[in-house]
Design a protein around this motif. Structure first.
Motif, mmCIF file in Angstrom:
data_model
loop_
_atom_site.group_PDB
_atom_site.id
_atom_site.type_symbol
_atom_site.label_atom_id
_atom_site.label_comp_id
_atom_site.label_asym_id
_atom_site.label_seq_id
_atom_site.Cartn_x
_atom_site.Cartn_y
_atom_site.Cartn_z
ATOM 1 N N LEU A 39 144.295 16.146 29.418
ATOM 2 C CA LEU A 39 145.200 17.273 29.673
ATOM 3 C C LEU A 39 146.478 17.121 28.851
ATOM 4 C CD1 LEU A 39 144.874 17.735 33.553
ATOM 5 C CD2 LEU A 39 144.138 19.342 31.798
ATOM 6 N N GLU A 40 147.011 15.905 28.795
ATOM 7 C CA GLU A 40 148.238 15.666 28.034
ATOM 8 C C GLU A 40 148.015 15.934 26.543
ATOM 9 O OE1 GLU A 40 150.648 12.331 30.644
ATOM 10 O OE2 GLU A 40 149.028 11.643 29.327
ATOM 11 N N GLN A 41 146.831 15.558 26.047
ATOM 12 C CA GLN A 41 146.525 15.818 24.638
ATOM 13 C C GLN A 41 146.407 17.314 24.364
ATOM 14 O OE1 GLN A 41 142.965 13.558 23.965
ATOM 15 N NE2 GLN A 41 144.017 11.555 24.050
ATOM 16 N N GLN A 42 145.779 18.036 25.301
ATOM 17 C CA GLN A 42 145.591 19.479 25.110
ATOM 18 C C GLN A 42 146.921 20.214 25.145
ATOM 19 O OE1 GLN A 42 142.746 20.018 28.311
ATOM 20 N NE2 GLN A 42 141.082 20.390 26.863
ATOM 21 N N LEU A 43 147.830 19.773 25.992
ATOM 22 C CA LEU A 43 149.115 20.453 26.146
ATOM 23 C C LEU A 43 150.184 19.891 25.215
ATOM 24 C CD1 LEU A 43 149.168 20.782 30.040
ATOM 25 C CD2 LEU A 43 148.814 22.619 28.383
ATOM 26 N N GLY A 44 149.932 18.706 24.661
ATOM 27 C CA GLY A 44 150.929 18.085 23.787
ATOM 28 C C GLY A 44 152.171 17.659 24.516
ATOM 29 N N GLN A 45 152.027 17.326 25.800
ATOM 30 C CA GLN A 45 153.178 16.941 26.624
ATOM 31 C C GLN A 45 152.768 15.791 27.543
ATOM 32 O OE1 GLN A 45 156.329 18.215 26.883
ATOM 33 N NE2 GLN A 45 156.105 19.855 25.368
ATOM 34 N N ASN A 46 153.713 14.891 27.811
ATOM 35 C CA ASN A 46 153.482 13.898 28.853
ATOM 36 C C ASN A 46 153.603 14.572 30.218
ATOM 37 O OD1 ASN A 46 153.107 11.720 27.093
ATOM 38 N ND2 ASN A 46 155.319 11.356 26.959
ATOM 39 N N LEU A 47 152.620 14.363 31.071
ATOM 40 C CA LEU A 47 152.602 15.018 32.376
ATOM 41 C C LEU A 47 153.043 14.088 33.501
ATOM 42 C CD1 LEU A 47 149.217 16.938 31.991
ATOM 43 C CD2 LEU A 47 151.533 17.832 31.648
ATOM 44 N N VAL A 48 152.851 12.771 33.312
ATOM 45 C CA VAL A 48 153.212 11.820 34.367
ATOM 46 C C VAL A 48 153.966 10.639 33.751
ATOM 47 C CG1 VAL A 48 151.236 12.441 35.815
ATOM 48 C CG2 VAL A 48 151.020 10.563 34.179
ATOM 49 N N ARG A 49 154.776 10.013 34.590
ATOM 50 C CA ARG A 49 155.431 8.762 34.226
ATOM 51 C C ARG A 49 154.900 7.675 35.153
ATOM 52 N NH1 ARG A 49 160.003 12.167 34.200
ATOM 53 N NH2 ARG A 49 160.542 11.389 36.274
ATOM 54 N N ARG A 50 154.316 6.626 34.542
ATOM 55 C CA ARG A 50 153.802 5.520 35.349
ATOM 56 C C ARG A 50 154.963 4.703 35.907
ATOM 57 N NH1 ARG A 50 150.285 8.409 32.053
ATOM 58 N NH2 ARG A 50 148.106 7.788 32.450
ATOM 59 N N GLN A 51 154.865 4.405 37.201
ATOM 60 C CA GLN A 51 155.876 3.597 37.865
ATOM 61 C C GLN A 51 155.180 2.446 38.595
ATOM 62 O OE1 GLN A 51 157.838 6.537 40.325
ATOM 63 N NE2 GLN A 51 159.298 7.058 38.699
ATOM 64 N N PRO A 52 155.922 1.432 39.011
ATOM 65 C CA PRO A 52 155.295 0.266 39.648
ATOM 66 C C PRO A 52 154.437 0.614 40.859
ATOM 67 C CG PRO A 52 157.579 -0.202 39.097
ATOM 68 C CD PRO A 52 157.373 1.242 38.821
ATOM 69 N N HIS A 53 154.839 1.635 41.620
ATOM 70 C CA HIS A 53 154.106 1.942 42.849
ATOM 71 C C HIS A 53 153.487 3.341 42.806
ATOM 72 C CE1 HIS A 53 155.720 -1.710 44.562
ATOM 73 N NE2 HIS A 53 156.960 -1.320 44.247
ATOM 74 N N GLY A 54 153.125 3.806 41.637
ATOM 75 C CA GLY A 54 152.501 5.111 41.543
ATOM 76 C C GLY A 54 152.948 5.854 40.310
ATOM 77 N N ILE A 55 152.984 7.168 40.408
ATOM 78 C CA ILE A 55 153.396 7.994 39.266
ATOM 79 C C ILE A 55 154.427 9.019 39.725
ATOM 80 C CG2 ILE A 55 151.199 7.727 38.075
ATOM 81 C CD1 ILE A 55 151.863 11.097 39.511
ATOM 82 N N ALA A 56 155.168 9.554 38.769
ATOM 83 C CA ALA A 56 156.081 10.681 38.997
ATOM 84 C C ALA A 56 155.759 11.736 37.953
ATOM 85 C CB ALA A 56 157.530 10.239 38.893
ATOM 86 N N LEU A 57 155.852 13.000 38.339
ATOM 87 C CA LEU A 57 155.562 14.092 37.415
ATOM 88 C C LEU A 57 156.745 14.342 36.501
ATOM 89 C CD1 LEU A 57 153.823 16.754 39.685
ATOM 90 C CD2 LEU A 57 152.762 14.918 38.352
ATOM 91 N N THR A 58 156.434 14.563 35.245
ATOM 92 C CA THR A 58 157.466 15.040 34.326
ATOM 93 C C THR A 58 157.725 16.515 34.630
ATOM 94 O OG1 THR A 58 155.872 15.731 32.662
ATOM 95 C CG2 THR A 58 156.640 13.443 32.562
#
Length: 298
Positions: A39-58
């Protein structure tokens, strides 16, 4: 961009965790990661940020999650509509209809058959009260009847149309001199009614009793044309809806309104706590279109 990837991302946005998302979708965690990366490749955007205890949405991820929810809801709605159309290609509609309504409903029944030729109409013919009991016993999906119903609280209803009720007299009857007839006046003469399992009969009986009048019912029948013939030869008076009166032979009968005026209201009823199936839903929609808007109380 496929629906499975959108569903995956939407669940990820809610769980905030790749592992829990994979468990919900019965997929492996690497598969979920690859779907998000695609999905990130298709949209050309980072969609999530990896964090120590999960992810956060951009910010882009938040926009996608919102849009994905709308797209998936629209797809589910479309699937439901297509499935409903498929259900109307074949099946059976178990429909209750009473003799007094059948001449008025004939154009509607014809239009339904033309529109949905794959649906078989299975008629249950009885009075309105009999049709109510058949609905309660799950023998019907939907039924015509006179409103209001006898079994209050059991049915959902859709009013279709209403007509004035007229007193039907033989030609030259003394009551023909009256401009309108009340219950007390009718009580002094023999009356012919439909059978007791007709909703109209039960309703008129309740109304006359509330007015303190006990009608002298001398004959009963399930056939409106036979009732008209009995009135014509002087066996009694009757009360019939305007369109039925207009179908009786002209010249030998006279008609007068009731006082106070009463209307015969035709409607469709079905079990209040049970959803209608696709054939019944389609019939209700067509009936509303062909037989008018919901009537107001008489």
């Amino acid at each position: 961009m496929d629906l499975k990837s959108l569903e995956c991302f939407l669940i990820l946005s809610r769980t905030g965790n790749f592992t829990r998302t994979a468990e919900q979708l019965h997929l492996t965690q690497p598969t979920v990661s690859k779907m998000v990366q695609k999905l990130e490749q298709q949209l050309g955007q980072n969609l999530v940020r990896r964090q120590p205890h999960g992810i956060a949405l951009t910010e882009a991820g938040q926009h996608l999650a919102q849009t994905a929810a709308q797209m998936l809801a629209q797809w589910q709605q479309l699937e439901g509509q297509v499935n409903a159309l498929s259900a109307l290609e074949r099946g059976t509609l178990k429909l209750g209809i009473c003799p007094m309504v059948s001449p008025l409903a004939a154009p509607l029944l014809s239009a339904y058959r033309q529109r949905y030729p794959g649906i078989t109409l299975d008629f249950y013919e009885d009075g309105g009260y009999g049709c109510e009991k058949a609905l309660l016993n799950d023998r019907l999906a939907i039924s015509f009847t006179a409103l209001p119903t006898t079994h209050l609280g059991e049915f959902a209803s859709q009013s279709l149309v209403r007509y004035p009720l007229w007193v039907c007299l033989p030609k030259g009857h003394p009551l023909a001199d009256y401009p309108a007839l009340d219950w007390a006046t009718l009580a002094r003469h023999p009356v012919i009614f439909y059978n007791e399992d007709f909703a109209l009969t039960q309703w008129l009986t309740r109304l006359s009793q509330r007015a303190g009048v006990e009608l002298n019912v001398v004959l009963r029948s399930a056939q409106w044309d036979f009732i008209g013939a009995m009135v014509e030869v002087g066996l009694g008076l009757t009360i019939l809806p305007q369109p039925i009166c207009e179908r009786l032979p002209k010249g030998q009968l006279e008609f007068r309104p009731l006082s106070p005026a009463l209307n015969w209201e035709i409607g469709l009823i079905w079990r209040q706590r049970l959803p209608l199936d696709a054939p019944a839903e389609a019939f209700l929609a067509l009936a509303k279109t062909m037989m008018g808007q919901p009537a107001t109380p008489a």
